[in-house]
Every structure is written in C-alpha cells, then in structure tokens.
Design an enzyme around this catalytic site. Structure first.
Site, PDB file in Angstrom:
ATOM      1  N   THR A 101       0.850  -1.194   0.000  1.00 22.63           N
ATOM      2  CA  THR A 101       0.000   0.000   0.000  1.00 22.63           C
ATOM      3  C   THR A 101       0.884   1.242   0.000  1.00 22.63           C
ATOM      4  O   THR A 101       1.718   1.413   0.890  1.00 22.63           O
ATOM      5  CB  THR A 101      -0.908  -0.018   1.249  1.00 22.63           C
ATOM      6  OG1 THR A 101      -1.681  -1.225   1.214  1.00 22.63           O
ATOM      7  CG2 THR A 101      -1.823   1.179   1.283  1.00 22.63           C
ATOM      8  N   CYS A 240     -33.956  17.289   5.264  1.00 21.75           N
ATOM      9  CA  CYS A 240     -33.726  16.253   6.284  1.00 21.75           C
ATOM     10  C   CYS A 240     -32.291  16.150   6.784  1.00 21.75           C
ATOM     11  O   CYS A 240     -32.052  16.172   7.988  1.00 21.75           O
ATOM     12  CB  CYS A 240     -34.181  14.897   5.757  1.00 21.75           C
ATOM     13  SG  CYS A 240     -35.947  14.847   5.456  1.00 21.75           S
ATOM     14  N   LYS A 243     -30.839  18.972   9.156  1.00 18.54           N
ATOM     15  CA  LYS A 243     -31.689  19.046  10.353  1.00 18.54           C
ATOM     16  C   LYS A 243     -31.483  17.815  11.244  1.00 18.54           C
ATOM     17  O   LYS A 243     -31.344  17.931  12.469  1.00 18.54           O
ATOM     18  CB  LYS A 243     -33.160  19.148   9.905  1.00 18.54           C
ATOM     19  CG  LYS A 243     -34.191  18.867  10.968  1.00 18.54           C
ATOM     20  CD  LYS A 243     -35.599  18.989  10.415  1.00 18.54           C
ATOM     21  CE  LYS A 243     -36.094  17.746   9.703  1.00 18.54           C
ATOM     22  NZ  LYS A 243     -36.412  16.613  10.556  1.00 18.54           N
TER      23      LYS A 243
HETATM   24  N1  LIG Z   1      -1.422  -7.365   6.274  1.00 20.10           N
HETATM   25  C1  LIG Z   1      -2.510  -7.204   5.541  1.00 20.10           C
HETATM   26  O1  LIG Z   1      -3.594  -7.740   5.797  1.00 20.10           O
HETATM   27  C2  LIG Z   1      -2.468  -6.307   4.327  1.00 20.10           C
HETATM   28  C3  LIG Z   1      -3.589  -6.194   3.498  1.00 20.10           C
HETATM   29  C4  LIG Z   1      -3.513  -5.395   2.372  1.00 20.10           C
HETATM   30  C5  LIG Z   1      -2.356  -4.700   2.099  1.00 20.10           C
HETATM   31  N2  LIG Z   1      -1.280  -4.811   2.930  1.00 20.10           N
HETATM   32  C6  LIG Z   1      -0.055  -4.078   2.584  1.00 20.10           C
HETATM   33  O2  LIG Z   1       0.913  -5.046   2.174  1.00 20.10           O
HETATM   34  C7  LIG Z   1       2.224  -4.616   2.547  1.00 20.10           C
HETATM   35  C8  LIG Z   1       2.892  -5.685   3.387  1.00 20.10           C
HETATM   36  O3  LIG Z   1       2.169  -5.862   4.573  1.00 20.10           O
HETATM   37  P1  LIG Z   1       2.521  -7.033   5.607  1.00 20.10           P
HETATM   38  O4  LIG Z   1       1.555  -6.954   6.703  1.00 20.10           O
HETATM   39  O5  LIG Z   1       2.659  -8.332   4.866  1.00 20.10           O
HETATM   40  O6  LIG Z   1       3.986  -6.555   6.075  1.00 20.10           O
HETATM   41  P2  LIG Z   1       5.062  -7.382   6.935  1.00 20.10           P
HETATM   42  O7  LIG Z   1       5.948  -6.341   7.527  1.00 20.10           O
HETATM   43  O8  LIG Z   1       4.388  -8.369   7.806  1.00 20.10           O
HETATM   44  O9  LIG Z   1       5.869  -8.225   5.865  1.00 20.10           O
HETATM   45  C9  LIG Z   1       6.738  -7.605   4.961  1.00 20.10           C
HETATM   46  C10 LIG Z   1       7.917  -8.539   4.681  1.00 20.10           C
HETATM   47  O10 LIG Z   1       8.768  -7.868   3.763  1.00 20.10           O
HETATM   48  C11 LIG Z   1      10.109  -8.216   4.104  1.00 20.10           C
HETATM   49  N3  LIG Z   1      11.042  -7.257   3.501  1.00 20.10           N
HETATM   50  C12 LIG Z   1      11.349  -6.017   3.910  1.00 20.10           C
HETATM   51  N4  LIG Z   1      12.253  -5.451   3.079  1.00 20.10           N
HETATM   52  C13 LIG Z   1      12.518  -6.360   2.106  1.00 20.10           C
HETATM   53  C14 LIG Z   1      13.333  -6.362   0.944  1.00 20.10           C
HETATM   54  N5  LIG Z   1      14.068  -5.308   0.612  1.00 20.10           N
HETATM   55  N6  LIG Z   1      13.344  -7.466   0.188  1.00 20.10           N
HETATM   56  C15 LIG Z   1      12.590  -8.549   0.505  1.00 20.10           C
HETATM   57  N7  LIG Z   1      11.786  -8.595   1.575  1.00 20.10           N
HETATM   58  C16 LIG Z   1      11.743  -7.515   2.372  1.00 20.10           C
HETATM   59  C17 LIG Z   1      10.109  -8.217   5.615  1.00 20.10           C
HETATM   60  O11 LIG Z   1      11.209  -8.913   6.131  1.00 20.10           O
HETATM   61  C18 LIG Z   1       8.773  -8.891   5.902  1.00 20.10           C
HETATM   62  O12 LIG Z   1       8.919 -10.289   6.017  1.00 20.10           O
HETATM   63  C19 LIG Z   1       2.028  -3.284   3.272  1.00 20.10           C
HETATM   64  O13 LIG Z   1       2.183  -2.237   2.344  1.00 20.10           O
HETATM   65  C20 LIG Z   1       0.596  -3.348   3.742  1.00 20.10           C
HETATM   66  O14 LIG Z   1       0.040  -2.052   3.929  1.00 20.10           O
HETATM   67  C21 LIG Z   1      -1.296  -5.620   4.026  1.00 20.10           C
END
Ligand SMILES: NC(=O)c1ccc[n+]([C@@H]2O[C@H](COP(=O)([O-])OP(=O)(O)OC[C@H]3O[C@@H](n4cnc5c(N)ncnc54)[C@H](O)[C@@H]3O)[C@@H](O)[C@H]2O)c1
Length: 409
Positions: A101, A240, A243
């Site tokens: 995101t 509506c 108010k």
């Molecule tokens: N968790 C959710 O339910 C969810 C849902 C939709 C979107 N997102 C989005 O997805 C993204 C990831 O979320 P998450 O909860 O899985 O994060 P997280 O921190 O749990 O996992 C991210 C992973 O990326 C790895 N990482 C970091 N730098 C790296 C690199 N340079 N190369 C390879 N790996 C690397 C980390 O070690 C970690 O294992 C975020 O942007 C989040 O906003 C998450």
C-alpha cells in the site's frame, strides 16, 4: 505457477524452503506444504536469483508509518533498487507489480527514480495492484478478491498478466487512481467502524440495542450500503440531512456522549460549501449564473440547498447573480420554502431567468447544480469566455465551449 519468495529474513526463507508457513492464517499451512511437495514454491534472500528465474515480481514488503505518522517507503525503495539491478542483469522482459500500500505518486516516483530506462526500453512493465485481503481470511480473499483494480504506468499498458493470474474482471486505471482507491477503501472501512461505534455509544446512552440498530441499518442496500450517496459533488442539503444530523448531535450532547465523527459532519459540509464559493470567486467574474436552485434534481424544495446558499453568499459580496431553474416558481411557494425564500432571497423573482440563451449571454461563470437546462441549448449559447463549474457531475459539459472544471474532478 512456480513461485520464488524473497525476504531479507533468513528464518522466513528457511521456513518456506521447508514447506512451512511463517505466520498463522487459515488454510495457509496446507497450501504452503502442498506447493512445497509439488516443488512449486521456494524462497531465497537473493533478489537477483529470484528475478533471473521468473517473469513476474510481486512487491509486498511493508510500508509502515514513520514516527511522525507519514508513510515510510524505505523497504519498497530497497526492494526496488535490488530488483532494478537484477533486471539489468537479465535479457528477457519482466513485469513488476507493486502490491504494498503506497500513497498516490509513490509508484511513479519509484519508476522515475530507479526504473525509467528499463520501462522506456520496454524491458520492464510496472503496475500497481492494491491488495484487499484481510488477515484471518487472507487465502479466501486472495482466491476471490472483493475488488480487483490495477494501475498502469501508461494507459495503453497491457494488464493481461494480472487478469490471467488473479482476476479476469480486473479494472484498469492510472497508477495514482489505483493507489488512492486502496486508501479510499481503508478510510471508508475506518469511517464505517467509527460511525457504527458512535451510533453504538448513542444507542447505549439512550438504552437501545446498538447491534440490532446497525443490523437493521445494513438491510437497506438501496440507500445505506450502496453507491447512492457515495459520489463527490454537491454539499448535502434538503429538508432532512442537515436538520437530522444537527438533532442527533444535540442528542449526544444532552447525554454527555462523545461523538466526534457525527459532530464533524456539518462542519465538513460547510467546508465543501466554502470550497465551492472559493471556486466561483477564483473564476474571477462578478457575473455568475446558477443552473439549478433546488437542493437536488426533480424538486423545487429550497431547504438546505447548496445553490440557494451560494446565491446568498455571492449577493452579499455584490456579485451579479442570475438563476435558471424552470422548476422554481416563487408564486407556488408555500410553508417553509416560501418563508426561507422571502427571508434570505427576497429579490429571488428578479434573479430568476426563463430564457436560457439570454441568461447565459449575460454571465461569464456558470455554476451547474443540476441538469435543468437543455444540453443542446447550452452548447449553442456558451462562448469561449465562459467558465463552467460543474457540481452536478455532468461530463458532457466538458465538451462545450468555454473552460470546464468540476467541484471535485
Ligand atoms: N497485512 C494485511 O492484511 C495487508 C492487506 C492489504 C495490504 N497490505 C499491505 O501489504 C504490505 C505488506 O504488509 P505485511 O503486513 O505483509 O507486512 P510485513 O511487515 O508483515 O511483511 C513484509 C515482509 O517484507 C520483508 N522485507 C522487507 N524489506 C525487504 C526487501 N528489501 N526485500 C525482501 N523482503 C523484504 C520483511 O522482512 C517482511 O517479512 C504493506 O504495504 C501493507 O500495507 C497488508
């Protein structure tokens, strides 16, 4: 598909290479074990190795908040740099799909900073594909996503890779729209929860069952859970909404209940009204025609009307205001509408125009609140000097003579 996972944490890589999921998620352990057994899933800490052995990369590294609350793109930057280096070392084309995101502009910024030459040479395609899965139902949501939209770097980019792998009905937008859609969805979810909690506190405060109230509210999928009121444009009005929001705010106060979100609705609407007023002022001409005066289409009700409010604001600032709205006939006003009109716009009759051509000819700024005018007649009478401000979301106006701008578009 054969998948290679990349992570900077060795223990996560080791777990995946042993067929183990690294966190709990219903169904994930079984899927991971099965993919491992079929030799379709492995992991590495080497981005170069993974890119060399694949055609598509999905970037889903974390995008946490900084201490100040802004978005931290450090991990995405690091992953992008490693991917750029790896792609330069390979000869076949690659697809890079960001799923982390990120705020609007982030993906384009990453491309421009690290990948532009590869994109220009058509060695790399970059897409932003927001992830909508929820923890706890991630596997199910992944297989059957609630929404699938992909942003592409260029409008003519082929997104068949996403449609083939994830969802054949995926919608295509520009990068920034796809990025903002993800934030709009999450802000909307947060707003729904905050709303339900505030209604819940009011419910408990007056001794009624909040859970039952929200259950019943959700049954209305025509007006409540629907696209009906979910579009930008006119400030809310009518007899509506202002108010009733005001009365509900009063009820919270009377019971000493804190409902900051509900209390902010009228202020938010007032801000939108100020935004519209500023747009008209910025257009620069003192001669302004309002198309539509009622609070919405197909009614002659002026109560809470944004057009009526704008007319009074402009008149107080000595603007030369004209109004075209065939449904507004002051002689027919009765009750509250008559009282509001005579109190706040006593000269309404002299402002109302019945001849559209003459009305348009006299004015320079045209503010369109509803489709009460005939488009062909408008087209005939608009000139290049006219500035059209569209509040009604009437896109055909953009093709007419004069400049066009929408209140939120
Ligand atoms: N968790 C959710 O339910 C969810 C849902 C939709 C979107 N997102 C989005 O997805 C993204 C990831 O979320 P998450 O909860 O899985 O994060 P997280 O921190 O749990 O996992 C991210 C992973 O990326 C790895 N990482 C970091 N730098 C790296 C690199 N340079 N190369 C390879 N790996 C690397 C980390 O070690 C970690 O294992 C975020 O942007 C989040 O906003 C998450």
């Amino acid at each position: 598909h054969s998948v290679i996972g990349v992570d900077v944490i060795q223990s996560k890589v080791d777990a995946m290479n042993s067929g183990l999921a690294t966190f709990h998620e219903p169904g994930l352990a079984e899927l991971t074990a099965e993919a491992h057994r079929l030799n379709r899933l492995r992991a590495t800490t080497s981005t170069t190795e993974a890119i060399a052995g694949t055609d598509i990369s999905l970037v889903c590294v974390g995008t946490p908040s900084t201490a100040a609350g802004s978005l931290d793109l450090t991990f995405v930057e690091e992953a992008t740099c490693a991917i750029a280096t790896a792609i330069r070392a390979k000869s076949t084309p690659h697809h890079l799909i960001y799923r982390s995101t990120m705020l609007p502009g982030s993906t384009r910024g990453l491309v421009d900073a690290h990948l532009k030459d590869l994109v220009d040479e058509q060695r790399l395609q970059v897409l932003f594909y927001p992830e909508f899965l929820r923890q706890g139902t991630a596997v199910k949501d992944m297989i059957d996503p609630s929404l699938s939209v992909v942003g592409s770097y260029s409008p003519d980019d082929d997104i068949s890779s996403v449609r083939r792998i994830f969802d054949s009905s995926t919608e295509q937008t520009d990068l920034e729209s796809a990025e903002l859609i993800k934030y709009a969805c999450n802000a909307f979810h947060a707003a729904k929860i905050a709303f339900a909690n505030e209604i819940g506190r009011v419910s408990k405060g007056i001794g009624v069952d909040a859970v039952n109230i929200m259950r019943v509210v959700c049954q209305d999928t025509r007006l409540n859970i629907s696209p009906y009121y979910l579009r930008p444009g006119t400030p809310f009005g009518g007899s509506c909404l202002p108010k009733d929001v005001s009365a509900l705010n009063q009820l919270s106060r009377a019971h000493a209940l804190s409902t900051p979100m509900l209390d902010s609705l009228l202020a938010s609407n007032e801000d939108h009204m100020d935004h519209l007023t500023e747009m008209v002022e910025t257009a620069g001409s003192p001669r302004v025609l309002l198309l539509g005066l009622s609070f919405k289409e197909q009614t002659d009700d002026l109560r809470g009307s944004a057009a009526f409010e704008l007319a009074t604001r402009l008149l107080l600032k000595n603007y030369d205001v004209g109004i075209y709205d065939p449904l507004i006939v002051p002689a027919n006003f009765t009750g509250a509408v008559g009282r509001i009109a005579s109190l706040r716009l006593p000269n309404l009759t002299s402002l109302l125009k019945t001849d559209l051509a003459a009305a348009v000819g006299e004015k320079d700024t045209i503010v369109v609140f509803n489709r009460c005018a005939d488009l062909a007649e408008l087209a005939e009478n608009l000139a290049p000097r006219h500035k059209i401000i569209d509040v009604a979301s009437w896109p055909e106006l953009a093709r007419l003579s004069g400049s066009y701008t929408g209140i939120c578009w």
